[in-house]
Design a protein around this motif. Structure first.
Motif, PDB file in Angstrom:
ATOM      1  N   VAL A  26      -1.893  14.212  13.895  1.00 42.34           N
ATOM      2  CA  VAL A  26      -1.422  14.064  12.519  1.00 42.34           C
ATOM      3  C   VAL A  26       0.064  13.725  12.508  1.00 42.34           C
ATOM      4  O   VAL A  26       0.510  12.909  11.698  1.00 42.34           O
ATOM      5  CB  VAL A  26      -1.712  15.350  11.702  1.00 42.34           C
ATOM      6  N   THR A  27       0.815  14.311  13.431  1.00 44.62           N
ATOM      7  CA  THR A  27       2.248  14.025  13.497  1.00 44.62           C
ATOM      8  C   THR A  27       2.492  12.554  13.844  1.00 44.62           C
ATOM      9  O   THR A  27       3.353  11.905  13.247  1.00 44.62           O
ATOM     10  CB  THR A  27       2.925  14.923  14.551  1.00 44.62           C
ATOM     11  N   ALA A  28       1.736  12.031  14.788  1.00 40.56           N
ATOM     12  CA  ALA A  28       1.885  10.622  15.166  1.00 40.56           C
ATOM     13  C   ALA A  28       1.538   9.709  13.994  1.00 40.56           C
ATOM     14  O   ALA A  28       2.237   8.715  13.742  1.00 40.56           O
ATOM     15  CB  ALA A  28       1.004  10.310  16.363  1.00 40.56           C
ATOM     16  N   LEU A  29       0.476  10.029  13.276  1.00 40.89           N
ATOM     17  CA  LEU A  29       0.096   9.224  12.115  1.00 40.89           C
ATOM     18  C   LEU A  29       1.155   9.305  11.022  1.00 40.89           C
ATOM     19  O   LEU A  29       1.453   8.305  10.363  1.00 40.89           O
ATOM     20  CB  LEU A  29      -1.263   9.670  11.581  1.00 40.89           C
ATOM     21  N   THR A  30       1.741  10.485  10.833  1.00 38.69           N
ATOM     22  CA  THR A  30       2.772  10.652   9.820  1.00 38.69           C
ATOM     23  C   THR A  30       4.015   9.834  10.162  1.00 38.69           C
ATOM     24  O   THR A  30       4.609   9.195   9.287  1.00 38.69           O
ATOM     25  CB  THR A  30       3.142  12.143   9.674  1.00 38.69           C
ATOM     26  N   VAL A  31       4.406   9.838  11.426  1.00 35.62           N
ATOM     27  CA  VAL A  31       5.549   9.039  11.858  1.00 35.62           C
ATOM     28  C   VAL A  31       5.250   7.548  11.674  1.00 35.62           C
ATOM     29  O   VAL A  31       6.094   6.781  11.202  1.00 35.62           O
ATOM     30  CB  VAL A  31       5.913   9.358  13.322  1.00 35.62           C
ATOM     31  N   LEU A  32       4.040   7.133  12.021  1.00 39.84           N
ATOM     32  CA  LEU A  32       3.640   5.738  11.851  1.00 39.84           C
ATOM     33  C   LEU A  32       3.649   5.339  10.376  1.00 39.84           C
ATOM     34  O   LEU A  32       4.092   4.242  10.018  1.00 39.84           O
ATOM     35  CB  LEU A  32       2.257   5.511  12.470  1.00 39.84           C
ATOM     36  N   ILE A  33       3.198   6.223   9.510  1.00 39.26           N
ATOM     37  CA  ILE A  33       3.228   5.963   8.064  1.00 39.26           C
ATOM     38  C   ILE A  33       4.661   5.818   7.584  1.00 39.26           C
ATOM     39  O   ILE A  33       4.967   4.925   6.782  1.00 39.26           O
ATOM     40  CB  ILE A  33       2.484   7.081   7.292  1.00 39.26           C
ATOM     41  N   ALA A  34       5.557   6.660   8.083  1.00 40.91           N
ATOM     42  CA  ALA A  34       6.969   6.570   7.679  1.00 40.91           C
ATOM     43  C   ALA A  34       7.586   5.249   8.130  1.00 40.91           C
ATOM     44  O   ALA A  34       8.314   4.592   7.370  1.00 40.91           O
ATOM     45  CB  ALA A  34       7.750   7.746   8.252  1.00 40.91           C
ATOM     46  N   ILE A  35       7.283   4.831   9.350  1.00 44.88           N
ATOM     47  CA  ILE A  35       7.821   3.568   9.863  1.00 44.88           C
ATOM     48  C   ILE A  35       7.295   2.391   9.049  1.00 44.88           C
ATOM     49  O   ILE A  35       8.053   1.491   8.660  1.00 44.88           O
ATOM     50  CB  ILE A  35       7.480   3.402  11.355  1.00 44.88           C
ATOM     51  N   ILE A  36       6.006   2.388   8.767  1.00 41.37           N
ATOM     52  CA  ILE A  36       5.418   1.308   7.981  1.00 41.37           C
ATOM     53  C   ILE A  36       5.993   1.295   6.570  1.00 41.37           C
ATOM     54  O   ILE A  36       6.236   0.233   5.996  1.00 41.37           O
ATOM     55  CB  ILE A  36       3.877   1.413   7.971  1.00 41.37           C
ATOM     56  N   SER A  37       6.246   2.468   6.006  1.00 46.55           N
ATOM     57  CA  SER A  37       6.821   2.537   4.661  1.00 46.55           C
ATOM     58  C   SER A  37       8.213   1.918   4.619  1.00 46.55           C
ATOM     59  O   SER A  37       8.539   1.166   3.698  1.00 46.55           O
ATOM     60  CB  SER A  37       6.898   3.992   4.192  1.00 46.55           C
ATOM     61  N   VAL A  38       9.029   2.211   5.623  1.00 39.67           N
ATOM     62  CA  VAL A  38      10.375   1.637   5.676  1.00 39.67           C
ATOM     63  C   VAL A  38      10.299   0.121   5.863  1.00 39.67           C
ATOM     64  O   VAL A  38      11.011  -0.633   5.192  1.00 39.67           O
ATOM     65  CB  VAL A  38      11.195   2.298   6.807  1.00 39.67           C
ATOM     66  N   LEU A  39       9.425  -0.336   6.752  1.00 37.94           N
ATOM     67  CA  LEU A  39       9.256  -1.777   6.948  1.00 37.94           C
ATOM     68  C   LEU A  39       8.772  -2.465   5.679  1.00 37.94           C
ATOM     69  O   LEU A  39       9.232  -3.564   5.340  1.00 37.94           O
ATOM     70  CB  LEU A  39       8.274  -2.047   8.104  1.00 37.94           C
ATOM     71  N   LEU A  40       7.861  -1.819   4.963  1.00 44.73           N
ATOM     72  CA  LEU A  40       7.358  -2.383   3.712  1.00 44.73           C
ATOM     73  C   LEU A  40       8.476  -2.489   2.674  1.00 44.73           C
ATOM     74  O   LEU A  40       8.581  -3.499   1.963  1.00 44.73           O
ATOM     75  CB  LEU A  40       6.198  -1.547   3.174  1.00 44.73           C
ATOM     76  N   MET A  41       9.324  -1.476   2.609  1.00 41.50           N
ATOM     77  CA  MET A  41      10.456  -1.541   1.678  1.00 41.50           C
ATOM     78  C   MET A  41      11.380  -2.703   2.029  1.00 41.50           C
ATOM     79  O   MET A  41      11.833  -3.443   1.146  1.00 41.50           O
ATOM     80  CB  MET A  41      11.242  -0.227   1.698  1.00 41.50           C
ATOM     81  N   LEU A  42      11.665  -2.874   3.326  1.00 36.45           N
ATOM     82  CA  LEU A  42      12.539  -3.970   3.741  1.00 36.45           C
ATOM     83  C   LEU A  42      11.931  -5.333   3.436  1.00 36.45           C
ATOM     84  O   LEU A  42      12.626  -6.233   2.968  1.00 36.45           O
ATOM     85  CB  LEU A  42      12.847  -3.844   5.239  1.00 36.45           C
ATOM     86  N   VAL A  43      10.645  -5.482   3.678  1.00 38.38           N
ATOM     87  CA  VAL A  43       9.981  -6.762   3.412  1.00 38.38           C
ATOM     88  C   VAL A  43       9.973  -7.062   1.920  1.00 38.38           C
ATOM     89  O   VAL A  43      10.184  -8.204   1.508  1.00 38.38           O
ATOM     90  CB  VAL A  43       8.546  -6.761   3.991  1.00 38.38           C
ATOM     91  N   VAL A  44       9.773  -6.056   1.104  1.00 40.03           N
ATOM     92  CA  VAL A  44       9.779  -6.264  -0.350  1.00 40.03           C
ATOM     93  C   VAL A  44      11.186  -6.632  -0.817  1.00 40.03           C
ATOM     94  O   VAL A  44      11.357  -7.499  -1.683  1.00 40.03           O
ATOM     95  CB  VAL A  44       9.247  -5.012  -1.080  1.00 40.03           C
TER      96      VAL A  44
END
Length: 88
Positions: free
Chosen positions: A2-20
């Motif tokens: 769950v920790t690995a998935l949470t970190v991956l979700i956080a990374i994807i969220s930051v990347l999504l913000m940058l792309v937007v």
């Protein structure tokens, strides 16, 4: 897990913000603030817009899928813990 998935979700969220933020609000291509001139010259205006749009959709879909998977894993582990606590 769950920790690995949470970190991956956080990374994807930051990347999504940058792309937007890179997107031009008028739909005219990559914003010049984030190196849009170089991207427009390298890919062409239409191709850079397609690349940013595909990245946005891909990251958004990945974020939704990872959130659903994490929710399922957490609910299954919480259900097992609840059963163990009741049986004690």
């Amino acid at each position: 897990m769950v920790t690995a998935l949470t970190v991956l979700i956080a990374i994807i969220s930051v990347l999504l913000m940058l792309v937007v933020l890179i997107q031009n609000p008028k739909g005219g291509g990559v914003d010049s603030t984030f190196g849009g001139q170089g991207a427009n010259q390298l890919f062409g205006a239409a191709k850079s817009t397609n690349l940013v749009e595909k990245a946005t959709w891909g990251l958004a879909i990945a974020l939704v899928v990872l959130c659903i998977i994490t929710t399922i894993i957490v609910s299954n582990s919480a259900g097992e813990t609840g059963i163990q606590l009741l049986s004690e």
